[in-house]
Design a protein around this motif. Structure first.
Motif: not given
Length: 170
Positions: A21-22, A27-29, A80-81, A126-127
């Motif tokens: 979930r985290w 945008p981790f990748t 990520p914001q 993600a929504k």
């Protein structure tokens, strides 16, 4: 022998649920690719090859661009914001690295940074599923009872009285 009840073993809960979930909430990748691209450029700067280019005063730009790319990769994951800003900085620095950092880390670092920047720019949060939103539903509109819905005796009593119809004007 005793006839006891056999209980099934409890289901093993995967510990990766919180991590997943985290990771999906940012945008981790993209951040990992950008950081790897910057790190690869830094490694190629220290390579003992005679073909390395050094542009600027003592190659300051050659070290500055990859360090900022690694920093942008970490910040993409941490905040990520602000992903659009970091993605644009990453894309610009990825292109600048072609001139400053040994052809962008011999193309590998530059391509990693550009792909990571594009992924970060395209990433959207993600929504939430409908059940998780739990927005309160508005109350149903209340309708007034019509004379036909009231007791039949009252409706029959009104039939004989000379009341004006709703559309009549006197």
């Amino acid at each position: 022998m005793t006839a006891g009840r056999h209980e099934a073993a409890p289901a093993v809960r995967r510990s990766g649920g919180r991590w997943r979930r985290w990771r999906r909430g940012r945008p981790f990748t993209a951040g990992v690719l950008v950081a790897l691209g910057g790190a690869e450029m830094l490694v190629t700067l220290r390579a003992p090859l005679g073909v390395l280019l050094h542009v600027g005063p003592q190659g300051l730009a050659a070290y500055l661009v990859p360090v900022v790319l690694v920093l942008c990769g970490v910040l993409l994951i941490a905040t990520p914001q602000q992903r659009v800003f970091y993605a644009l900085v990453t894309l610009v620095l990825g292109l600048v690295s072609w001139l400053t950092s040994n052809l962008g880390g011999f193309l590998v670092g530059m391509l990693l940074a550009l792909v990571g920047g594009a992924l970060a720019f395209a990433w959207t949060p993600a929504k939430q599923p409908r059940a998780a939103r739990s927005a309160p539903t508005p109350p149903a509109p209340r309708h007034e009872e019509t004379p036909a819905q009231t007791e039949p005796a009252q409706a029959e009593a009104r039939v004989g009285t000379p009341e004006a119809a709703p559309g009549d004007r006197r």
